[in-house]
Design a protein around this motif. Structure first.
Motif, PDB file in Angstrom:
ATOM      1  N   LEU A  33       9.269  -0.822   2.817  1.00 56.29           N
ATOM      2  CA  LEU A  33      10.461  -0.832   3.669  1.00 56.29           C
ATOM      3  C   LEU A  33      10.356  -1.958   4.690  1.00 56.29           C
ATOM      4  N   ARG A  34       9.153  -2.152   5.241  1.00 57.83           N
ATOM      5  CA  ARG A  34       8.977  -3.224   6.236  1.00 57.83           C
ATOM      6  C   ARG A  34       9.185  -4.594   5.603  1.00 57.83           C
TER       7      ARG A  34
ATOM      8  N   ALA B 130       0.807  -1.214   0.000  1.00 64.60           N
ATOM      9  CA  ALA B 130       0.000   0.000   0.000  1.00 64.60           C
ATOM     10  C   ALA B 130       0.842   1.267   0.000  1.00 64.60           C
ATOM     11  N   SER B 131       1.988   1.208   0.666  1.00 65.86           N
ATOM     12  CA  SER B 131       2.777   2.433   0.779  1.00 65.86           C
ATOM     13  C   SER B 131       4.253   2.077   0.801  1.00 65.86           C
TER      14      SER B 131
ATOM     15  N   ALA C 271      13.553   7.814  -0.352  1.00 60.71           N
ATOM     16  CA  ALA C 271      12.792   6.629   0.045  1.00 60.71           C
ATOM     17  C   ALA C 271      12.758   6.511   1.563  1.00 60.71           C
ATOM     18  N   SER C 272      13.890   6.814   2.201  1.00 62.85           N
ATOM     19  CA  SER C 272      13.932   6.737   3.671  1.00 62.85           C
ATOM     20  C   SER C 272      13.028   7.802   4.283  1.00 62.85           C
ATOM     21  N   LEU C 273      13.090   9.024   3.725  1.00 66.48           N
ATOM     22  CA  LEU C 273      12.267  10.118   4.261  1.00 66.48           C
ATOM     23  C   LEU C 273      10.782   9.813   4.111  1.00 66.48           C
ATOM     24  N   ILE C 274      10.386   9.435   2.882  1.00 67.38           N
ATOM     25  CA  ILE C 274       8.963   9.199   2.622  1.00 67.38           C
ATOM     26  C   ILE C 274       8.491   7.927   3.319  1.00 67.38           C
ATOM     27  N   GLY C 275       9.314   6.837   3.166  1.00 67.31           N
ATOM     28  CA  GLY C 275       8.973   5.584   3.828  1.00 67.31           C
ATOM     29  C   GLY C 275       8.931   5.760   5.335  1.00 67.31           C
ATOM     30  N   GLY C 276       9.891   6.550   5.855  1.00 71.24           N
ATOM     31  CA  GLY C 276       9.920   6.819   7.295  1.00 71.24           C
ATOM     32  C   GLY C 276       8.670   7.562   7.731  1.00 71.24           C
ATOM     33  N   ALA C 277       8.266   8.545   6.942  1.00 73.84           N
ATOM     34  CA  ALA C 277       7.065   9.320   7.264  1.00 73.84           C
ATOM     35  C   ALA C 277       5.834   8.436   7.239  1.00 73.84           C
TER      36      ALA C 277
ATOM     37  N   PRO D 212      10.635   1.289   8.511  1.00 73.81           N
ATOM     38  CA  PRO D 212      11.973   1.362   9.098  1.00 73.81           C
ATOM     39  C   PRO D 212      12.940   2.054   8.128  1.00 73.81           C
ATOM     40  N   VAL D 213      13.456   3.182   8.580  1.00 77.38           N
ATOM     41  CA  VAL D 213      14.249   4.064   7.707  1.00 77.38           C
ATOM     42  C   VAL D 213      15.522   3.390   7.196  1.00 77.38           C
ATOM     43  N   GLY D 214      16.145   2.581   8.038  1.00 73.65           N
ATOM     44  CA  GLY D 214      17.454   2.023   7.665  1.00 73.65           C
ATOM     45  C   GLY D 214      17.386   0.810   6.765  1.00 73.65           C
TER      46      GLY D 214
END
Lengths: 284, 316
Positions: B61-62, B55-56, B156-162, B166-168
């Motif tokens: 990232l997860r 979905a997102s 990707a980290s910024l948007i995925g984190g938002a 998991p950012v890393g």
């Protein structure tokens, strides 16, 4: 060692002889004018000297074979062949960067000092400069290169008279000295006449005349002769004859001035007049 | 500034549009595509067996964080490789036009009279033009690619984190850097394969009295058509294609996958991703074992010699 030494220099384009058996030496500290009509072989001769075309015969420039060692020769030789040959896609400062990078004898501050006296903006693209400005820029680069020989082939063709005058004035005042030689061809003979030390006339691919400029006044004279004394004047073997405003004018080489004065008015000649007399005499 | 640097800078200035603008635009478009899909949700996405609804980007990232690290690194590299694909496909075209331009344009605008007044030999000049195409252009493409990859990771980290992911999870800088390093070798050896074709283009550029494009393209087409008509074969066309696309190089790399321990099947997603995360220098350097490559290089040397000869003797 002469700056340029040529022996039997010839160049044929197919069967057409563009330059035939030219032999000459040009020492250091001279400004030599090569004068000839279109297609006489001036550019061919200069191209051979600069290693731009293959040729027959032998040429040495500063002791080097120009065709085989052009790259090393260009450490000591500058040239402007044709008008506005600078790369149009570069900016002025980028061009100076380039020359600084590839030329070990380029003193950028000299060029920049000269450019400051012009209206050329250093960040402007060369394609946006006028033809006169491009020529000024090229001269500025030449000024920055510590060369022994500078070759100029019609460097001011098509420029207006103010640019042309300034070009030769700058060349003489800011560039030329006893440690350099300049070879120049131009159509506007009268514009270089006063700066030349030597002249060379070329016609039909051959060198027809060479002389230091300061020997010309004693060597050539023209006589405006009265019609009734024309035959007597012709007996003194003029090299050329023309009519100006109905009056016959005869040109003499190494004349007996006393004899001429008895026949009419003796005058000095301009370089252009000497060229016409000498070359049309040769080709007649 | 050294001579080499000055010559390289000139190539860059003269061909700025092809060398710099093209990869920036292509990679930029891919970045917008990727970031756009991150921001607005990804939708259906094939991840392993079958498709899953992601979905997102946070969820992606997860998913990546849950995968084995070898597989996760492979996914990141696969994504980055796909982003680079359009630029890689355009690269030979850009090189073609960079090589076609220089030695023709300098004659057309007579600036060769200025270049020849500089202490740069005709050999140096021709090699500089060649390097502008086959060294500088791929190097800039690679640099722009690397910058885009890093920017993608950051965004990707910024948007995925938002979105709560998991950012890393995607920062596999090690495998990615190895992939870039490997990419540099792939590009370099690709250029060696294509060198006879590119050297021909350079010769056409030095020779053509006008329209260098036609001089570069028509003679090979004439040969191809004649071969086809009279010999009913297409050896010359396939030879050009093989060299220009470095077909043997990419076949060797693909072989590396197929002969990997445990034999990777294309539909075995995890194994493929794990294999992708490992460098394969053996496959790349196997190019040097092909006589074809060496024959091509010999032809390229002859063509370059001809180009230098033309520039030295046949100008004016």
């Amino acid at each position: 060692m002469p700056v340029v030494a040529a022996r039997g220099l010839s160049k044929h384009y197919g069967r057409f002889p563009a330059l035939v058996d030219a032999s000459f030496e040009i020492p250091l500290g001279r400004i030599v004018g090569i004068i000839g009509a279109n297609g006489a072989g001036k550019t061919t001769m200069l191209s051979a000297i600069l290693g731009l075309i293959p040729y027959e015969g032998e040429v040495r420039v500063l002791g080097r074979d120009p065709l085989r060692e052009r790259d090393r020769l260009m450490n000591e030789v500058s040239f402007i062949a044709d008008v506005a040959t600078l790369p149009r896609f570069m900016r002025v400062d980028q061009l100076l960067d380039y020359v600084e990078g590839v030329h070990p004898k380029f003193a950028r501050q000299r060029t920049e000092a000269f450019l400051k006296r012009t209206k050329i903006p250093p960040t402007k693209r060369i394609k946006a400069l006028s033809k006169g400005m491009v020529t000024q820029l090229h001269l500025a680069i030449v000024m920055g290169v510590d060369a022994k020989l500078l070759v100029l082939d019609e460097p001011t063709l098509g420029l207006d008279i103010l640019f042309r005058k300034a070009f030769y004035r700058d060349l003489l005042e800011d560039y030329f000295d006893a440690g350099r030689t300049i070879i120049v061809t131009t159509h506007q003979v009268e514009e270089v006449e006063h700066i030349l030390t030597d002249v060379m006339f070329i016609a039909n691919g051959r060198i027809v005349f060479e002389s230091p400029v300061d020997e010309l006044p004693s060597r050539f004279a023209e006589l405006a002769v009265a019609p009734d004394k024309l035959e007597a004047a012709r007996a003194l073997r003029p090299i050329h004859e023309r009519t100006t405003l109905g009056q016959p004018v005869l040109v003499f080489e190494n004349p007996d001035r006393g004899a001429l004065k008895a026949l009419g008015t003796v005058r000095g000649m301009t370089l252009a007049d000497i060229f016409v007399a000498k070359v049309s005499g040769e080709t007649a | 500034m050294s001579k080499l640097k000055a010559l390289a800078r000139r190539e860059l200035i003269e061909n700025r549009n092809g060398i710099v603008l093209t990869p920036v635009i292509l990679m930029g478009l891919m970045l917008i595509l990727v970031v756009g899909s991150m921001s607005f949700g990804i939708g259906e996405m094939g991840l392993g067996h079958g498709t899953r609804h992601v979905a997102s980007f946070g969820q992606l990232l997860r998913e990546i964080a849950d995968a084995e690290s070898g597989v996760a690194a492979g996914i990141v590299i696969a994504l980055m490789s796909v982003m680079s694909l359009p630029a890689l496909m355009v690269l030979p075209v850009v090189i073609f036009f960079v090589l076609l331009g220089g030695l023709y344009e300098e004659r057309r605008d007579r600036s060769f009279l200025f270049w020849k007044s500089m202490p740069v030999s005709d050999t140096e000049e021709v090699l500089a033009r060649l390097a502008g195409g086959i060294v500088l252009t791929p190097a800039v493409f690679l640099a722009v690619g690397i910058a885009t990859h890093l920017l993608t990771l950051v965004l990707a980290s910024l948007i995925g984190g938002a979105q709560g992911g998991p950012v890393g999870a995607i920062w596999y800088i090690g495998p990615l850097a190895l992939n870039w390093f490997q990419g540099a070798f792939v590009l370099a050896i690709w250029m060696l394969w294509a060198l006879p074709v590119f050297a021909w283009v350079l010769l056409a550029s030095a020779y053509a009295p006008r329209t260098p494009f036609l001089y570069a393209v028509v003679p090979p087409i004439v040969v191809i058509v004649n071969e086809n008509v009279f010999l009913h074969s297409n050896h010359f066309a396939s030879w050009i294609g093989r060299h220009l696309s470095a077909q043997p190089l990419f076949e060797d790399i693909a072989d590396g996958f197929r002969t990997a321990p445990g034999r990777v099947e294309i539909d075995d997603f995890s194994a493929l991703m794990q294999e992708l995360a490992k460098p394969d220098f053996a496959g790349i350097f196997n190019s040097f074992a092909h006589p074809d490559l060496w024959i091509g290089l010999a032809i390229a040397a002859a063509l370059l010699y001809g180009t230098v000869w033309l520039r030295r003797y046949a100008l004016a």
